[in-house]
Design a protein around this motif. Structure first.
Motif, short mmCIF file in Angstrom:
data_model
loop_
_atom_site.label_atom_id
_atom_site.label_comp_id
_atom_site.label_asym_id
_atom_site.label_seq_id
_atom_site.Cartn_x
_atom_site.Cartn_y
_atom_site.Cartn_z
N THR A 83 -5.84 -32.52 -37.78
CA THR A 83 -5.76 -33.06 -36.43
C THR A 83 -6.64 -34.30 -36.36
OG1 THR A 83 -7.54 -31.58 -35.83
CG2 THR A 83 -5.31 -30.85 -35.33
N THR A 84 -6.06 -35.42 -35.97
CA THR A 84 -6.81 -36.68 -35.91
C THR A 84 -6.14 -37.66 -34.96
OG1 THR A 84 -7.29 -38.70 -37.17
CG2 THR A 84 -5.61 -37.27 -38.09
N PRO A 85 -6.95 -38.40 -34.18
CA PRO A 85 -6.33 -39.37 -33.26
C PRO A 85 -5.62 -40.50 -34.01
CG PRO A 85 -8.74 -39.54 -33.20
CD PRO A 85 -8.41 -38.36 -34.03
N SER A 86 -5.87 -40.62 -35.33
CA SER A 86 -5.16 -41.68 -36.06
C SER A 86 -3.94 -41.14 -36.80
CB SER A 86 -6.12 -42.38 -37.03
OG SER A 86 -6.69 -41.42 -37.90
N ALA A 107 -6.72 -28.01 -40.10
CA ALA A 107 -8.07 -28.46 -40.44
C ALA A 107 -8.60 -29.22 -39.22
CB ALA A 107 -8.02 -29.36 -41.66
N CYS A 108 -9.56 -28.61 -38.55
CA CYS A 108 -10.04 -29.18 -37.28
C CYS A 108 -11.31 -30.00 -37.51
CB CYS A 108 -10.33 -28.06 -36.29
SG CYS A 108 -8.90 -27.02 -36.01
N GLY A 109 -11.17 -31.29 -37.28
CA GLY A 109 -12.32 -32.19 -37.47
C GLY A 109 -13.29 -32.11 -36.31
N ARG A 110 -14.51 -32.58 -36.58
CA ARG A 110 -15.56 -32.77 -35.56
C ARG A 110 -16.31 -34.03 -35.94
NH1 ARG A 110 -16.42 -30.13 -30.55
NH2 ARG A 110 -14.56 -28.87 -30.52
N GLU A 112 -17.38 -37.68 -36.56
CA GLU A 112 -16.53 -38.87 -36.70
C GLU A 112 -15.29 -38.57 -37.55
OE1 GLU A 112 -16.76 -41.45 -34.88
OE2 GLU A 112 -18.60 -40.57 -34.05
N GLY A 113 -15.12 -37.31 -37.91
CA GLY A 113 -13.96 -36.95 -38.72
C GLY A 113 -14.37 -36.42 -40.08
N ILE A 114 -13.36 -36.21 -40.94
CA ILE A 114 -13.55 -35.56 -42.24
C ILE A 114 -13.53 -36.63 -43.34
CG2 ILE A 114 -12.60 -33.83 -43.82
CD1 ILE A 114 -11.19 -32.56 -41.40
N GLU A 130 -1.04 -35.55 -41.02
CA GLU A 130 -2.14 -35.95 -40.13
C GLU A 130 -1.52 -36.16 -38.76
OE1 GLU A 130 -5.24 -38.60 -41.95
OE2 GLU A 130 -3.61 -38.92 -43.36
N VAL A 131 -1.97 -35.37 -37.79
CA VAL A 131 -1.25 -35.31 -36.52
C VAL A 131 -2.19 -35.59 -35.35
CG1 VAL A 131 0.14 -33.82 -35.03
CG2 VAL A 131 0.32 -33.59 -37.50
N SER A 132 -1.71 -36.45 -34.45
CA SER A 132 -2.48 -36.77 -33.24
C SER A 132 -1.81 -36.14 -32.03
CB SER A 132 -2.53 -38.28 -33.05
OG SER A 132 -3.00 -38.59 -31.75
N VAL A 137 -9.22 -39.69 -27.38
CA VAL A 137 -10.10 -39.07 -28.37
C VAL A 137 -10.72 -37.80 -27.80
CG1 VAL A 137 -12.12 -39.37 -29.84
CG2 VAL A 137 -10.57 -41.28 -29.47
N LEU A 138 -10.48 -36.68 -28.48
CA LEU A 138 -11.09 -35.40 -28.11
C LEU A 138 -12.38 -35.25 -28.90
CD1 LEU A 138 -7.80 -33.35 -28.56
CD2 LEU A 138 -8.83 -33.96 -26.36
N ASN A 139 -13.17 -34.26 -28.54
CA ASN A 139 -14.41 -34.03 -29.27
C ASN A 139 -14.18 -33.36 -30.61
OD1 ASN A 139 -16.73 -35.07 -28.37
ND2 ASN A 139 -17.25 -33.35 -27.02
N GLY A 140 -13.10 -32.59 -30.68
CA GLY A 140 -12.82 -31.86 -31.91
C GLY A 140 -11.33 -31.54 -32.00
N GLY A 141 -10.89 -31.05 -33.17
CA GLY A 141 -9.47 -30.82 -33.38
C GLY A 141 -8.95 -29.47 -32.89
N GLU A 142 -9.84 -28.63 -32.33
CA GLU A 142 -9.42 -27.27 -31.99
C GLU A 142 -8.35 -27.23 -30.89
OE1 GLU A 142 -12.50 -28.30 -32.44
OE2 GLU A 142 -13.15 -27.17 -34.18
#
Ligand code: SAM
Length: 383
Positions: A83-86, A107-110, A112-114, A130-132, A137-142
């Protein structure tokens, strides 16, 4: 389907037990696994992040815990959703695609990302997406993982009690937003349910709903009505009331040829006035093609009853006939028919050999068993 979630906030996934995904798990359609990324750390502080190479604000998720998590969870049959805004924007098409997979790992990022190498590594082991969730922009991918899960799980065969609900809703096959919906009572605080919905006439209800869906989509999401494009990049666009004059001209030019080929003048398209064209533009889903500003092609369609899409007025400027434009217009008007349509119908002159040939090549069958106006034949095709 199996779903695994890797996150530093596993409690976020408690809602999976509730609502729709929980129901799917109860039915045996799904199995879940929620994993705390920190279980794959080995230091006292269970560290999952570090400072970015090259400097800059924030922290980056370290590769090692992810690597160990993937060693345990991934197989060649896995699709890893980062999960990523990009990432690629999540939409109904992607939900449909993911619903066909047997194992998703989110895979949930937190922060600035992974670390990018985690994604590159995963690509060597499994399918990676890789899905937005959207352009914010959220704080995390959950939350993104939960939203994607809900959209995917409801598409699993056997999940929805009534599979037809999936066909008719927004972003379904027809590409339109859903029409407004109503339930009882018939009048509430001065607002009435539209009379057509209480008429019991299924054909009229279907036509009203389609018209409302087109209107709502045009108002709220004109991007969804993105035009089809011809080979040379020319778009096929919805006709506007301002096209009426040129449509009348093109229609006359085309139907004079029809009149000559069929040796009859009694063809409605030949006799219509500008007001007639304006009137049918309001009733039919009409599409036009312009080349260098000039209106050179058009086609229209509308629902007859609930399941039949009536196609008509395929017109191509005389100097462009034989260029394939008619075939493309015919394909287009079939493609934009509402989701519930199961067959197409069209009429043409009994002696219009060229038209009939084009329709037959497109899969239409001549139907001598069906009634048609004098001098015309009817052709149908199953969707
Ligand atoms: N620095 C990143 C950027 O500008 O692309 C944003 C990081 S964000 C604060 C932290 C995490 O939230 C991301 O790694 C991602 O997992 C998740 N996230 C944020 N926005 C998201 C979105 N629109 N769609 C999906 N995930 C998102």
């Amino acid at each position: 389907m199996r779903l695994d979630y890797v996150s530093i906030f596993p409690d976020f996934f408690t809602p999976l037990e509730l609502s729709l995904p929980g129901k799917a798990a109860d039915k045996g359609l799904l199995a879940f696994g929620v994993h705390d990324l920190r279980q794959w750390t080995h230091d006292r502080h269970r560290t999952v992040d570090d400072t970015p190479y090259g400097g800059g604000a924030g922290m980056v998720m370290k590769p090692e815990p992810w690597g160990e998590a993937f060693d345990e969870l991934l197989t060649p049959a896995t699709t890893v959703v980062f999960t990523t805004p990009s990432g690629e924007p999540f939409d109904q098409r992607l939900a449909e695609e993911l619903a066909t997979r047997e194992h998703l790992v989110f895979a949930c990022g937190r922060y600035e990302g992974i670390d990018q190498r985690v994604i590159d590594h995963a690509r060597g082991v499994a399918e990676v997406r890789e899905v937005s969730l959207g352009d914010y922009v959220l704080n995390g991918g959950e939350v993104a993982a939960l939203a994607i899960t809900e959209a995917v799980v409801r598409l699993l065969p056997g999940f929805m009690g009534n599979a037809a609900s999936l066909v008719e809703e927004s972003h379904a096959e027809g590409g339109l937003l859903e029409y407004p919906v109503y339930t009882k009572p018939p009048a509430w605080r001065g607002h009435e349910v539209p009379a057509v919905l209480r008429s019991g006439d299924h054909g009229k209800v279907a036509a009203w709903r389609h018209e409302q869906a087109v209107r709502r989509t045009a108002e709220r999401r004109p991007d969804l009505l993105a035009p089809s494009v011809l080979d040379d990049g020319t778009p096929i666009v919805r006709a506007t009331p301002g096209d009426a004059g040129e449509l009348l001209t093109l229609q006359r030019a085309c139907w004079v040829q029809e009149a000559l080929a069929n040796d009859m003048l009694d063809i409605p398209a030949l006799h219509e006035s500008l007001d007639d064209v304006r009137a049918w533009l309001g009733e039919w889903d009409t599409w036009v093609v312009r080349r260098a500003g000039r209106l050179v092609g058009a086609v229209r369609g509308r629902l007859e009853g609930e399941h039949t899409w009536d196609i008509g007025r395929i017109m191509v400027a005389p100097d462009l006939q034989g260029s394939g434009l008619g075939r493309v217009l015919l394909e287009h008007i079939q493609a934009v028919a509402p989701a519930g349509v199961t067959s197409y119908v069209l009429f043409t002159g009994a002696a219009s050999a060229r038209n009939q040939q084009m329709y037959k090549r497109a899969g239409f069958r001549l139907r001598r068993d069906l009634a048609s106006p004098p001098g015309a034949v009817v052709l149908t095709k199953r969707r």
